[in-house]
Scaffold this motif. Structure first.
Motif, PDB file in Angstrom:
ATOM      1  N   THR A  87       0.840  -1.193   0.000  1.00 40.05           N
ATOM      2  CA  THR A  87       0.000   0.000   0.000  1.00 40.05           C
ATOM      3  C   THR A  87       0.874   1.242   0.000  1.00 40.05           C
ATOM      4  O   THR A  87       2.035   1.195  -0.457  1.00 40.05           O
ATOM      5  CB  THR A  87      -0.977  -0.038   1.191  1.00 40.05           C
ATOM      6  OG1 THR A  87      -1.921   1.013   1.081  1.00 40.05           O
ATOM      7  CG2 THR A  87      -0.249   0.002   2.522  1.00 40.05           C
ATOM      8  N   HIS A  88       0.371   2.369   0.498  1.00 43.46           N
ATOM      9  CA  HIS A  88       1.157   3.598   0.574  1.00 43.46           C
ATOM     10  C   HIS A  88       0.986   4.226   1.957  1.00 43.46           C
ATOM     11  O   HIS A  88       0.118   3.828   2.745  1.00 43.46           O
ATOM     12  CB  HIS A  88       0.747   4.582  -0.523  1.00 43.46           C
ATOM     13  CG  HIS A  88      -0.699   4.947  -0.522  1.00 43.46           C
ATOM     14  ND1 HIS A  88      -1.241   5.883   0.322  1.00 43.46           N
ATOM     15  CD2 HIS A  88      -1.736   4.481  -1.285  1.00 43.46           C
ATOM     16  CE1 HIS A  88      -2.537   5.996   0.102  1.00 43.46           C
ATOM     17  NE2 HIS A  88      -2.867   5.159  -0.869  1.00 43.46           N
ATOM     18  N   ALA A  89       1.804   5.209   2.243  1.00 42.40           N
ATOM     19  CA  ALA A  89       1.887   5.752   3.596  1.00 42.40           C
ATOM     20  C   ALA A  89       0.615   6.439   4.063  1.00 42.40           C
ATOM     21  O   ALA A  89       0.376   6.550   5.273  1.00 42.40           O
ATOM     22  CB  ALA A  89       3.062   6.726   3.695  1.00 42.40           C
TER      23      ALA A  89
ATOM     24  N   ARG B  46      -5.396  -0.263   8.045  1.00 38.44           N
ATOM     25  CA  ARG B  46      -4.025  -0.741   8.187  1.00 38.44           C
ATOM     26  C   ARG B  46      -3.876  -1.576   9.463  1.00 38.44           C
ATOM     27  O   ARG B  46      -3.273  -2.651   9.454  1.00 38.44           O
ATOM     28  CB  ARG B  46      -3.058   0.441   8.217  1.00 38.44           C
ATOM     29  CG  ARG B  46      -1.594   0.047   8.376  1.00 38.44           C
ATOM     30  CD  ARG B  46      -0.733   1.282   8.623  1.00 38.44           C
ATOM     31  NE  ARG B  46      -0.770   2.178   7.481  1.00 38.44           N
ATOM     32  CZ  ARG B  46       0.085   2.115   6.459  1.00 38.44           C
ATOM     33  NH1 ARG B  46       1.015   1.184   6.442  1.00 38.44           N
ATOM     34  NH2 ARG B  46      -0.008   2.974   5.477  1.00 38.44           N
TER      35      ARG B  46
ATOM     36  N   ASP C 291       4.496  -0.260   3.008  1.00 37.12           N
ATOM     37  CA  ASP C 291       4.308   0.967   2.238  1.00 37.12           C
ATOM     38  C   ASP C 291       5.212   0.963   1.012  1.00 37.12           C
ATOM     39  O   ASP C 291       6.422   0.736   1.115  1.00 37.12           O
ATOM     40  CB  ASP C 291       4.618   2.197   3.094  1.00 37.12           C
ATOM     41  CG  ASP C 291       3.549   2.471   4.138  1.00 37.12           C
ATOM     42  OD1 ASP C 291       2.406   2.022   3.938  1.00 37.12           O
ATOM     43  OD2 ASP C 291       3.865   3.126   5.151  1.00 37.12           O
TER      44      ASP C 291
END
Length: 305
Positions: A194-196, A203, A214
């Motif tokens: 995923t991303h930050a 999450r 991330d």
């Protein structure tokens, strides 16, 4: 924007017919029924076997149907040269398409394949360190846990490979059910990429059942996805879709190999292509590695030159 952001709004295109455990189970039920019928009707059993028969057309026509060992040699885990996007690893993508370019039939990919396509699909999973799939495809195609058949496990054990490949799911939104069988029955702890800036509550829920990694600041970067998997020792990356993820991989010049089954049907309609989105970077040449035939179906393999 993550590769699966709009996946719920369009028909999912999985890597090949039977691309999910649900589809594979359905195909397995059909095979089992054919086998049972064969106990009293040998012709029925023979018909089921013939449907999965595969022969080689290119680079050299073979003398007859290929057994699994011959297919594994054609698709094998041989040493592969590095691609421009990484010092290691190999990304293989597997899809099915109709003759007129649709990646689905009536909204799903399963109607485009058949027993031979599913046979190769299972063998490609056998060869992989990790199976990479976008979250939209996992949801829409009804994926289950990444668990191989007993024969696949035995083959991997004999070659000092883990029993099962890891399951890596790409999701910018983290819209995944932590209570699903994908996670609760996984033989190997899954990886969610995923991303930050992904939602913190989702999450936390997924972190209880998977490794959440991330791969970008505010969107999933597929080049970072690739590096993250290789750093985990998962160099043989097998991608099963969907179209948004393939589009992102193409845009990043991260596709080393495409295995494309061409189904002998015309779909018409407005079915999706196998790749969607991604910034245009010009054409990328691929080299034809082999062409196999199962009846009127072609199973092709293209590699990075």
């Amino acid at each position: 924007m993550s590769p699966d952001e709009h996946a719920a709004d369009e028909p999912a295109a999985a890597a090949a017919a039977g691309a999910t455990d649900a589809a594979a189970a359905a195909a397995g039920a059909t095979d089992a029924a054919a086998a049972a019928a064969g106990a009293t009707n040998p012709a029925a059993a023979a018909g089921a076997t013939d449907a999965a028969a595969i022969e080689q057309l290119f680079p050299a026509a073979g003398p007859g149907p290929l057994d699994d060992d011959a297919l594994l040699a054609l698709y094998g885990r041989e040493a592969r040269h590095p691609s421009p996007t990484t010092a290691d690893g190999w990304v293989r993508v597997n899809f099915v398409s109709s003759l007129d370019g649709s990646a689905t039939a009536e909204g799903v990919s399963g109607g485009l394949g058949g027993p031979a396509d599913l046979r190769v699909f299972d063998l490609l999973r056998r060869l992989a360190d990790v199976v990479l799939v976008a979250a939209g495809t996992v949801r829409n195609e009804g994926y289950g846990p990444m668990r191989l058949h007993d024969a696949d496990v035995a083959w991997r054990r004999a070659r000092d490979l883990p029993d099962h490949p890891a399951f890596a799911i790409v999701s910018g939104s983290l819209a995944l059910d932590a209570a699903s069988r994908v996670f609760t029955e996984a033989p190997v702890r899954p990886v969610v990429l995923t991303h930050a800036e992904a939602p913190a509550d989702r999450r936390a829920a997924l972190a209880a059942v998977a490794d959440v990694v991330d791969c970008g600041a505010d969107a999933v970067d597929v080049a970072v996805v690739r590096r993250a998997l290789v750093e985990r020792g998962l160099a043989q990356i097998h991608c099963e879709g969907g179209p948004g993820l393939l589009g992102a991989l193409v845009a990043a010049d991260a596709v080393d190999e495409l295995c494309l089954t061409v189904s002998p049907v015309l779909e018409g309609g407005d079915g999706p292509r196998i790749a969607r989105g991604g910034a245009g970077q010009g054409l990328r040449s691929m080299r034809l590695a082999h062409v196999l035939r199962a009846g009127d179906m072609l199973l092709t393999r293209y590699r990075r030159p």
